[in-house]
Design a protein around this motif. Sequence first.
Motif, PDB file in Angstrom:
ATOM      1  N   TYR A   1      -9.829  -1.627   3.675  1.00 12.62           N
ATOM      2  CA  TYR A   1      -8.527  -1.762   3.734  1.00 12.62           C
ATOM      3  C   TYR A   1      -7.770  -2.509   3.945  1.00 12.62           C
ATOM      4  CZ  TYR A   1      -3.120   0.555   3.774  1.00 12.62           C
ATOM      5  OH  TYR A   1      -1.722   0.765   4.105  1.00 12.62           O
ATOM      6  N   HIS A   2      -7.718  -3.885   4.737  1.00  8.89           N
ATOM      7  CA  HIS A   2      -7.573  -4.977   5.143  1.00  8.89           C
ATOM      8  C   HIS A   2      -7.600  -6.189   4.544  1.00  8.89           C
ATOM      9  CE1 HIS A   2      -5.568  -3.799   8.873  1.00  8.89           C
ATOM     10  NE2 HIS A   2      -6.980  -2.823   9.620  1.00  8.89           N
ATOM     11  N   GLU A   3      -8.856  -6.039   3.524  1.00  6.80           N
ATOM     12  CA  GLU A   3      -8.819  -7.279   2.254  1.00  6.80           C
ATOM     13  C   GLU A   3      -8.233  -6.659   0.608  1.00  6.80           C
ATOM     14  OE1 GLU A   3     -13.470  -7.545   3.591  1.00  6.80           O
ATOM     15  OE2 GLU A   3     -13.060  -6.177   1.929  1.00  6.80           O
ATOM     16  N   LEU A   4      -8.231  -4.765   0.972  1.00  6.97           N
ATOM     17  CA  LEU A   4      -6.835  -5.022   0.350  1.00  6.97           C
ATOM     18  C   LEU A   4      -6.193  -5.067  -0.382  1.00  6.97           C
ATOM     19  CD1 LEU A   4      -8.500  -1.012  -1.016  1.00  6.97           C
ATOM     20  CD2 LEU A   4      -8.655  -3.242  -2.581  1.00  6.97           C
ATOM     21  N   ILE A   5      -5.422  -5.600   1.612  1.00  9.58           N
ATOM     22  CA  ILE A   5      -4.099  -5.581   1.825  1.00  9.58           C
ATOM     23  C   ILE A   5      -3.490  -7.220   1.777  1.00  9.58           C
ATOM     24  CG2 ILE A   5      -1.822  -5.622   3.740  1.00  9.58           C
ATOM     25  CD1 ILE A   5      -3.193  -3.344   4.218  1.00  9.58           C
TER      26      ILE A   5
ATOM     27  N   ASN B   1      -4.949  -9.218  -1.438  1.00 10.20           N
ATOM     28  CA  ASN B   1      -3.772  -8.880  -2.681  1.00 10.20           C
ATOM     29  C   ASN B   1      -2.856  -8.737  -2.983  1.00 10.20           C
ATOM     30  OD1 ASN B   1      -7.004 -10.962  -2.766  1.00 10.20           O
ATOM     31  ND2 ASN B   1      -7.205  -9.035  -3.033  1.00 10.20           N
ATOM     32  N   VAL B   2      -2.315  -7.624  -2.514  1.00  8.71           N
ATOM     33  CA  VAL B   2      -1.329  -7.176  -3.131  1.00  8.71           C
ATOM     34  C   VAL B   2       0.076  -8.235  -2.673  1.00  8.71           C
ATOM     35  CG1 VAL B   2       0.739  -5.701  -1.373  1.00  8.71           C
ATOM     36  CG2 VAL B   2      -1.802  -5.363  -0.858  1.00  8.71           C
ATOM     37  N   ASN B   3       0.655  -8.135  -3.729  1.00  9.00           N
ATOM     38  CA  ASN B   3       2.277  -8.381  -4.207  1.00  9.00           C
ATOM     39  C   ASN B   3       3.296  -8.279  -3.043  1.00  9.00           C
ATOM     40  OD1 ASN B   3       1.613  -8.905  -6.693  1.00  9.00           O
ATOM     41  ND2 ASN B   3       2.116  -6.877  -7.181  1.00  9.00           N
ATOM     42  N   THR B   4       4.355  -9.569  -3.396  1.00  8.76           N
ATOM     43  CA  THR B   4       5.109  -9.996  -2.362  1.00  8.76           C
ATOM     44  C   THR B   4       6.202  -8.833  -2.786  1.00  8.76           C
ATOM     45  OG1 THR B   4       6.779 -11.008  -3.728  1.00  8.76           O
ATOM     46  CG2 THR B   4       5.290 -11.934  -1.882  1.00  8.76           C
ATOM     47  N   ILE B   5       6.082  -7.838  -4.033  1.00 13.55           N
ATOM     48  CA  ILE B   5       7.230  -6.532  -4.185  1.00 13.55           C
ATOM     49  C   ILE B   5       6.379  -5.712  -3.380  1.00 13.55           C
ATOM     50  CG2 ILE B   5       8.369  -7.772  -5.462  1.00 13.55           C
ATOM     51  CD1 ILE B   5       7.439  -6.101  -7.590  1.00 13.55           C
ATOM     52  N   ALA B   6       5.797  -5.279  -2.704  1.00 15.83           N
ATOM     53  CA  ALA B   6       4.840  -3.837  -3.059  1.00 15.83           C
ATOM     54  C   ALA B   6       5.386  -3.496  -1.362  1.00 15.83           C
ATOM     55  CB  ALA B   6       3.776  -4.114  -2.878  1.00 15.83           C
ATOM     56  N   GLN B   7       6.699  -3.394  -1.312  1.00 15.13           N
ATOM     57  CA  GLN B   7       7.055  -2.423  -0.125  1.00 15.13           C
ATOM     58  C   GLN B   7       8.251  -1.233  -0.733  1.00 15.13           C
ATOM     59  OE1 GLN B   7       7.503  -3.413   3.396  1.00 15.13           O
ATOM     60  NE2 GLN B   7       5.936  -4.722   2.663  1.00 15.13           N
ATOM     61  N   PRO B   8       7.724  -0.240   0.039  1.00 10.57           N
ATOM     62  CA  PRO B   8       7.245   0.477   1.268  1.00 10.57           C
ATOM     63  C   PRO B   8       5.599   0.382   1.440  1.00 10.57           C
ATOM     64  CG  PRO B   8       8.690   2.030   0.342  1.00 10.57           C
ATOM     65  CD  PRO B   8       8.608   0.913  -0.382  1.00 10.57           C
ATOM     66  N   LEU B   9       4.893  -0.004   1.661  1.00  7.76           N
ATOM     67  CA  LEU B   9       3.572   0.168   1.120  1.00  7.76           C
ATOM     68  C   LEU B   9       3.040   1.111   2.182  1.00  7.76           C
ATOM     69  CD1 LEU B   9       0.516  -1.188   0.280  1.00  7.76           C
ATOM     70  CD2 LEU B   9       0.536  -3.037   2.115  1.00  7.76           C
ATOM     71  N   ALA B  10       1.680   1.871   1.791  1.00  8.65           N
ATOM     72  CA  ALA B  10       1.445   3.031   2.398  1.00  8.65           C
ATOM     73  C   ALA B  10       0.477   2.819   2.998  1.00  8.65           C
ATOM     74  CB  ALA B  10       0.632   4.017   1.599  1.00  8.65           C
ATOM     75  N   SER B  11       0.542   3.202   4.172  1.00  6.96           N
ATOM     76  CA  SER B  11      -0.619   3.101   6.264  1.00  6.96           C
ATOM     77  C   SER B  11      -1.913   3.619   4.938  1.00  6.96           C
ATOM     78  CB  SER B  11      -0.074   3.658   6.660  1.00  6.96           C
ATOM     79  OG  SER B  11      -0.030   5.335   6.692  1.00  6.96           O
ATOM     80  N   LYS B  12      -2.788   3.041   5.552  1.00  8.90           N
ATOM     81  CA  LYS B  12      -4.798   3.406   5.974  1.00  8.90           C
ATOM     82  C   LYS B  12      -4.177   5.457   5.134  1.00  8.90           C
ATOM     83  CE  LYS B  12      -9.124   2.554   6.713  1.00  8.90           C
ATOM     84  NZ  LYS B  12      -9.755   2.111   7.639  1.00  8.90           N
ATOM     85  N   LYS B  13      -3.976   5.721   6.518  1.00  7.94           N
ATOM     86  CA  LYS B  13      -3.690   6.951   6.132  1.00  7.94           C
ATOM     87  C   LYS B  13      -3.012   7.801   4.743  1.00  7.94           C
ATOM     88  CE  LYS B  13      -3.382  10.852   9.140  1.00  7.94           C
ATOM     89  NZ  LYS B  13      -2.835  11.049  11.327  1.00  7.94           N
ATOM     90  N   LEU B  14      -1.875   7.856   4.648  1.00  8.08           N
ATOM     91  CA  LEU B  14      -1.101   8.328   3.689  1.00  8.08           C
ATOM     92  C   LEU B  14      -1.747   7.793   2.865  1.00  8.08           C
ATOM     93  CD1 LEU B  14       1.137   9.039   3.188  1.00  8.08           C
ATOM     94  CD2 LEU B  14       2.506   7.068   2.855  1.00  8.08           C
ATOM     95  N   SER B  15      -2.447   6.023   2.664  1.00 12.88           N
ATOM     96  CA  SER B  15      -3.346   6.112   0.913  1.00 12.88           C
ATOM     97  C   SER B  15      -4.458   7.395   0.455  1.00 12.88           C
ATOM     98  CB  SER B  15      -3.932   4.427   1.517  1.00 12.88           C
ATOM     99  OG  SER B  15      -2.546   3.839   1.157  1.00 12.88           O
ATOM    100  N   LYS B  16      -5.327   6.956   1.912  1.00 17.43           N
ATOM    101  CA  LYS B  16      -6.169   8.344   1.328  1.00 17.43           C
ATOM    102  C   LYS B  16      -5.793   9.974   1.418  1.00 17.43           C
ATOM    103  CE  LYS B  16      -9.800   6.297   4.092  1.00 17.43           C
ATOM    104  NZ  LYS B  16     -10.830   7.004   5.041  1.00 17.43           N
ATOM    105  N   LYS B  17      -4.305   9.822   1.541  1.00 14.95           N
ATOM    106  CA  LYS B  17      -3.594  11.306   1.232  1.00 14.95           C
ATOM    107  C   LYS B  17      -3.256  11.176   0.012  1.00 14.95           C
ATOM    108  CE  LYS B  17      -2.053  12.849   5.828  1.00 14.95           C
ATOM    109  NZ  LYS B  17      -1.209  12.917   6.612  1.00 14.95           N
TER     110      LYS B  17
END
Length: 155
Positions: A26-30, A32-48
């Motif tokens: 998850y931390h490696e993927l974060i 590469n995230v864009n600057t506009i990617a807000q609100p970013l889901a947490s690791k737990k929410l991403s899995k859900k």
Amino acid sequence: MTKVKKERVSADGDEAAAAGGTEKSYHELIANVNTIAQPLASKKLSKKLYKCVKKAARVKNIRRGVKEVQKFINKGERGIVVLAGDTLPIDVYCHLPIMCEDRNLPYAYIPSKVDLGSSAGSKRPTCVILIKPHQDYQEAYDECLEEVSCLPKPL
């Protein structure tokens, strides 16, 4: 074409290395995230969200792709909008969060478009998906809806 079972390595968290090193954490993927990617889901929410997308895709109850999602948002369809945070150029989908806010649709960014596409049952990466409510996965949908709605909106 049989499935090969993956062996469990040790309890120190080297599952990605055991899978051939193709899965990123998850931390490696974060990173590469864009600057506009807000609100970013947490690791737990991403899995859900990935699980909810997978269940919705099984029932064919999702809209995938910028063009299709934009069309159905304009028509007034309800659901959760899941956007990939690593899409380039950002001009492709930077108008969608504004459309969601205007129509009071909950939306969240997740770190990887490859993971989003694969959870939707596609081999192609997908940068945006609209999850529609359905009775087959209502509990997972309601849980995701509640958590995505609680995420802080960008200023």
